[in-house]
Design a protein around this motif. Structure first.
Motif, short mmCIF file in Angstrom:
data_model
loop_
_atom_site.label_atom_id
_atom_site.label_comp_id
_atom_site.label_asym_id
_atom_site.label_seq_id
_atom_site.Cartn_x
_atom_site.Cartn_y
_atom_site.Cartn_z
N VAL A 16 36.20 3.72 9.27
CA VAL A 16 36.91 2.84 8.69
C VAL A 16 38.33 3.30 8.09
O VAL A 16 38.12 4.43 7.77
CB VAL A 16 36.20 2.30 7.13
CG1 VAL A 16 37.10 1.33 6.45
CG2 VAL A 16 34.89 1.83 7.71
N LEU A 17 39.17 2.60 8.68
CA LEU A 17 40.70 3.22 8.62
C LEU A 17 41.38 2.25 7.70
O LEU A 17 41.11 1.01 7.48
CB LEU A 17 41.41 3.18 9.74
CG LEU A 17 40.67 3.98 10.89
CD1 LEU A 17 41.48 3.84 12.12
CD2 LEU A 17 40.60 5.48 10.60
N GLY A 18 42.39 2.93 7.04
CA GLY A 18 43.38 1.92 5.91
C GLY A 18 44.29 1.50 6.91
O GLY A 18 44.68 1.76 7.65
N ALA A 19 44.80 0.18 6.44
CA ALA A 19 45.80 -0.43 6.94
C ALA A 19 46.96 0.44 7.06
O ALA A 19 47.45 0.97 6.01
CB ALA A 19 46.12 -1.98 6.34
N GLY A 20 47.75 0.21 7.98
CA GLY A 20 49.13 1.19 8.47
C GLY A 20 50.29 0.02 8.65
O GLY A 20 50.12 -1.12 8.79
N PRO A 21 51.52 0.62 8.73
CA PRO A 21 52.76 -0.21 8.92
C PRO A 21 52.64 -0.53 10.33
O PRO A 21 52.15 0.30 11.10
CB PRO A 21 53.61 0.70 8.27
CG PRO A 21 53.23 2.09 8.70
CD PRO A 21 51.63 2.17 8.28
N GLU A 22 53.68 -1.24 10.74
CA GLU A 22 53.92 -1.70 12.32
C GLU A 22 54.73 -0.12 12.61
O GLU A 22 55.30 0.78 11.68
CB GLU A 22 54.83 -2.69 12.37
CG GLU A 22 54.15 -3.82 11.95
CD GLU A 22 55.03 -5.15 11.99
OE1 GLU A 22 56.11 -5.16 13.07
OE2 GLU A 22 55.12 -6.16 11.49
N ALA A 23 54.75 0.12 14.01
CA ALA A 23 55.46 1.10 14.49
C ALA A 23 57.04 1.14 14.02
O ALA A 23 57.67 0.05 14.31
CB ALA A 23 55.49 1.46 16.02
N ASN A 39 51.19 -6.40 18.22
CA ASN A 39 50.55 -5.39 19.26
C ASN A 39 49.42 -4.59 18.54
O ASN A 39 48.35 -4.32 19.40
CB ASN A 39 51.71 -4.32 19.71
CG ASN A 39 52.55 -5.12 20.49
OD1 ASN A 39 52.56 -6.02 21.31
ND2 ASN A 39 53.81 -4.59 20.34
N GLY A 40 49.44 -4.60 17.37
CA GLY A 40 48.28 -3.84 16.77
C GLY A 40 48.01 -2.59 17.22
O GLY A 40 48.86 -1.77 17.78
N GLY A 41 46.75 -2.08 17.43
CA GLY A 41 46.36 -0.80 17.80
C GLY A 41 46.38 0.33 16.72
O GLY A 41 46.21 -0.15 15.47
#
Length: 352
Positions: free
Chosen positions: A13-20, A306-308
């Motif tokens: 489980v990962l926290g949400a991150g910013p876009e590149a 794009n997500g990822g």
């Protein structure tokens, strides 16, 4: 929003991150960093094991009788030797895959006759005997010679209780019937196994992929010596066994809701090991050689079209987000790859 990353051993489980984003991205530096390292990543499970012999199985008496000489525990019994004595008559070990299911006499035909004749030949009683599936006069004569060597009445017939067929020589791992015990088809007289030493370990049903023959294993023996081996058989609940070259089952027993695995050591079991002590068995389910890895918590899920997934690479007083591909996970680390990723980079992680 939290995102689940499925990789290797399970869901991370990962926290949400910013876009590149470009360097800095309008955010402060992460509270802590970790280094991208190149190493071998191994997903494994370690369980307790015990020294044993391969393919345990019970031997029952085909006919009722009284044990007059009990089986000798730890003895290795070979072709032509007695496993035990019933009603003052030896019950002889013969080699072959077909069990002793009937009395054999002149006029009979079958694979059981064929394997009997092979044994008579190999034991030196086959003079004038043509080995085939027919029980003829030459077979009867050979049987009489064999019976005389055992001080038995030379009837020329082989009764159901006269012999036990097994694939090869056996180790007597337990004498289940004592002297003077009454035995029959419903009771084990002894338990045998292959003389090949193994380590047995219990796994959960969920670990079924680890039980495949050939799965590599690392075993730390009671003495502390670590040796390599591989899975060569299993004993499943209810006593239905499977193995490479052995009939497995019954006597050793599996975990009630699991699978008991037999592991053969590459170089055999070293002498002097305590069979009553516990061994440590490490199953390797997946491995990657020389891959880039970071702590699992360093990977963030990227929002946007794009997500990822990405890593926040820290360079001096600035940071930038680098898109990465993820692979297997093990021991809190995850495999990562990407064109912009290099060994030795510092990446952001949550505060310890």
């Amino acid at each position: 929003m939290a995102v689940a990353l499925a990789a290797g051993a399970g869901a991370v489980v990962l926290g949400a991150g910013p876009e590149a984003e470009p360097a800095g991205g309008g955010r402060g530096l992460p509270p802590a960093t970790a280094t991208v390292v190149r190493t071998d990543l191994v997903s494994s499970k370690t369980v307790d094991g015990r020294l044993d012999y391969a393919g345990r199985r019970p031997v029952k008496s085909a006919v009722p009788g009284t044990v007059t000489v009990a089986a000798e525990e730890v003895a290795t019994v070979r072709q032509g030797q007695a496993l035990y004595e019933l009603d003052d008559k030896p019950v002889t070990l013969l080699y072959g895959p077909v069990p002793m299911f009937r009395e054999m006499r002149t006029g009979d035909r079958g694979t059981d006759v064929l394997q009997l004749e092979r044994n008579l030949r190999d034991l030196g009683f086959g003079g004038g005997l043509y080995v085939d599936p027919r029980y003829d006069a030459a077979t009867e004569a050979a049987v009489k010679r064999w019976q005389k060597s055992l001080n038995r009445e030379p009837t020329g017939r082989v009764g159901k209780g006269d012999a036990v067929f097994q694939p090869g020589r056996v180790k007597v791992v337990s004498a289940d019937a004592a002297l003077a015990d009454q035995v029959g088809p419903d009771r084990a007289v002894l338990t045998v196994a292959s003389p090949r030493p193994v380590v047995r370990a219990d796994l959960d049903q969920a670990d079924a992929p680890l039980t495949a023959p050939g799965t590599r294993v690392e075993v730390t023996l009671p003495s502390g010596t670590t040796v390599r081996g591989k899975v060569t058989g299993t004993v499943r609940p209810g006593g239905a066994g499977a193995g490479a070259g052995d009939a497995a089952g019954g006597g050793g027993g599996g975990a009630r809701e699991g699978i008991t695995v037999e592991v053969t050591l590459d170089d055999g079991t070293p002498a002097g090991e305590d069979a009553r002590a516990t061994a440590s068995v490490r199953f390797v389910s997946e491995s990657r050689k020389g891959v880039l890895v970071v702590p699992v918590e360093a990977v963030v899920a990227l929002r946007g079209e794009n997500g990822g997934y990405g890593l926040e690479v820290v360079e001096g007083t600035k940071s930038r987000m680098v898109r990465v591909e993820t692979g297997m996970t093990a021991d809190g680390k995850i495999e990562v790859s990407g064109a912009a990723l290099r060994e030795g980079m510092r990446v952001g992680v949550a505060a310890p």
